[in-house]
Design an enzyme around this catalytic site. Sequence first.
Site, mmCIF file in Angstrom:
data_model
loop_
_atom_site.group_PDB
_atom_site.id
_atom_site.type_symbol
_atom_site.label_atom_id
_atom_site.label_comp_id
_atom_site.label_asym_id
_atom_site.label_seq_id
_atom_site.Cartn_x
_atom_site.Cartn_y
_atom_site.Cartn_z
ATOM 1 N N LYS A 105 4.201 0.608 -10.709
ATOM 2 C CA LYS A 105 5.631 0.642 -9.641
ATOM 3 C C LYS A 105 6.061 1.862 -10.023
ATOM 4 C CE LYS A 105 5.284 -3.851 -7.396
ATOM 5 N NZ LYS A 105 6.009 -4.760 -6.947
ATOM 6 N N LYS A 186 -4.952 -2.969 2.641
ATOM 7 C CA LYS A 186 -4.530 -4.551 2.447
ATOM 8 C C LYS A 186 -3.323 -4.827 3.124
ATOM 9 C CE LYS A 186 -2.330 -7.202 -1.187
ATOM 10 N NZ LYS A 186 -1.244 -7.088 -2.032
ATOM 11 N N LYS A 189 3.599 -5.586 3.385
ATOM 12 C CA LYS A 189 4.753 -5.479 4.296
ATOM 13 C C LYS A 189 5.125 -3.984 3.773
ATOM 14 C CE LYS A 189 7.448 -8.624 1.733
ATOM 15 N NZ LYS A 189 6.664 -8.549 0.423
HETATM 16 P P1 ADP Z 1 3.385 -7.835 0.216
HETATM 17 O O1 ADP Z 1 2.096 -7.097 -0.307
HETATM 18 O O2 ADP Z 1 3.272 -7.976 1.774
HETATM 19 O O3 ADP Z 1 4.740 -7.311 -0.218
HETATM 20 P P2 ADP Z 1 3.802 -10.023 -1.586
HETATM 21 O O4 ADP Z 1 3.297 -9.128 -2.687
HETATM 22 O O5 ADP Z 1 5.139 -10.499 -1.462
HETATM 23 O O6 ADP Z 1 3.019 -9.285 -0.281
HETATM 24 O O7 ADP Z 1 2.809 -11.542 -1.543
HETATM 25 C C1 ADP Z 1 3.044 -12.650 -1.899
HETATM 26 C C2 ADP Z 1 1.594 -13.265 -2.088
HETATM 27 O O8 ADP Z 1 0.965 -13.230 -0.730
HETATM 28 C C3 ADP Z 1 0.800 -12.643 -3.208
HETATM 29 O O9 ADP Z 1 0.954 -13.358 -4.325
HETATM 30 C C4 ADP Z 1 -0.422 -12.827 -2.543
HETATM 31 O O10 ADP Z 1 -1.023 -14.039 -3.145
HETATM 32 C C5 ADP Z 1 -0.234 -13.074 -1.095
HETATM 33 N N1 ADP Z 1 -0.726 -11.902 -0.306
HETATM 34 C C6 ADP Z 1 -0.095 -10.791 -0.081
HETATM 35 N N2 ADP Z 1 -0.568 -9.981 0.829
HETATM 36 C C7 ADP Z 1 -1.962 -10.192 0.913
HETATM 37 C C8 ADP Z 1 -3.240 -9.894 1.447
HETATM 38 N N3 ADP Z 1 -3.315 -8.935 2.077
HETATM 39 N N4 ADP Z 1 -4.255 -10.753 1.317
HETATM 40 C C9 ADP Z 1 -4.288 -11.976 0.846
HETATM 41 N N5 ADP Z 1 -3.098 -12.168 0.236
HETATM 42 C C10 ADP Z 1 -2.076 -11.802 0.100
#
Ligand code: ADP
Length: 318
Positions: A105, A186, A189
């Site tokens: 990161k 993927k 957000k």
């Molecule tokens: P973002 O990538 O949108 O910031 P987070 O990192 O907050 O999402 O994700 C929280 C949880 O949601 C993760 O631990 C994961 O299990 C699930 N998750 C996030 N994005 C995906 C995705 N594209 N496909 C499947 N699971 C996801």
Amino acid sequence: MQPSGLLHLGNLMGALDNWRKLQDQYECYYFIADWHALTSNYADTSKLRTFVREMVIDWLAAGLDPEKCVIFQQSLVPDHAVLHVLLSMSTPLPWLERVPTFKEKIEQIADKDMHTYGFLGYPLLQAADILIYKADFVPVGIDQLPHLELTREVCRRFNGFYGEVFPEPQPLMTEYPKLPGTDGRKMSKSYNNTINLSDSPEEITKKVMAMVTDPARVRRQDPGNPDVCPLFSLDKIFAPKEWQGYVDVECRRAGIGCVDDKRELLKHLLAYLKPIQEKRKELSAHPERVIEIIQEGSRKARVVAGRTMEQVKEAMKL
Ligand code: ADP
């Protein structure tokens, strides 16, 4: 889960759906990690409260039941911070510096200064979050395994110095589909490619109709390859098996076009989301009920965390 934005289909299928199932099998604690959200979003907290409320609405709409699990907010259980500071005394700095997500990161996030004390310490705060409930299991994706490993090391070190206070938490690995977003990467957000649980059917329709498909299939009469098509990945989750089989054959010989597939997917996706969205609407009309659920869950969490902290202080002779 960090309240850092609106929840999307990836969060639903990758995390929430599993959490919903676990609440029937285990004594579960699910928390709004608002302090963790500050590790990267410390400079602008203007939307934090909105995200907290909307996230819990998403959780409840997706089927988390405050009668079956404890839903709480990290900042309402200050003992997490107390345990964090106590653990920080004995945690060697290199243990944190070598956590893979830290290095990644720091390199990836260009628009924020991530060289902060809080960001370095965030896996240790996570260790405190877990250990304070004496958790036996933590449901994690593969990307979180190094963090749990750190928690286990911290746990062993603490128990070694002060006596057996914490059980060593085990990962509860779950297979979940990685959902692609509307641009084929993927769904996340950070990429602006999400379909959110709070999007209206019209917004969802617009997003799906604009979704990327097999990039090599330029014209309707070109044969496509479902194996590389993000739309087909969503079909595999939301569309019936028969439709998947049909697309798998017909797309390859240009028998159907992407637009046909999008229309069919939308039917199933919107039907799947309908009860969730109705529940969302109902909850949004009663924000005071949502706040109450957070308060009540946090009260329960404070009792359990407080009990652990008594044992910690006893063990450390504080
Ligand atoms: P973002 O990538 O949108 O910031 P987070 O990192 O907050 O999402 O994700 C929280 C949880 O949601 C993760 O631990 C994961 O299990 C699930 N998750 C996030 N994005 C995906 C995705 N594209 N496909 C499947 N699971 C996801």
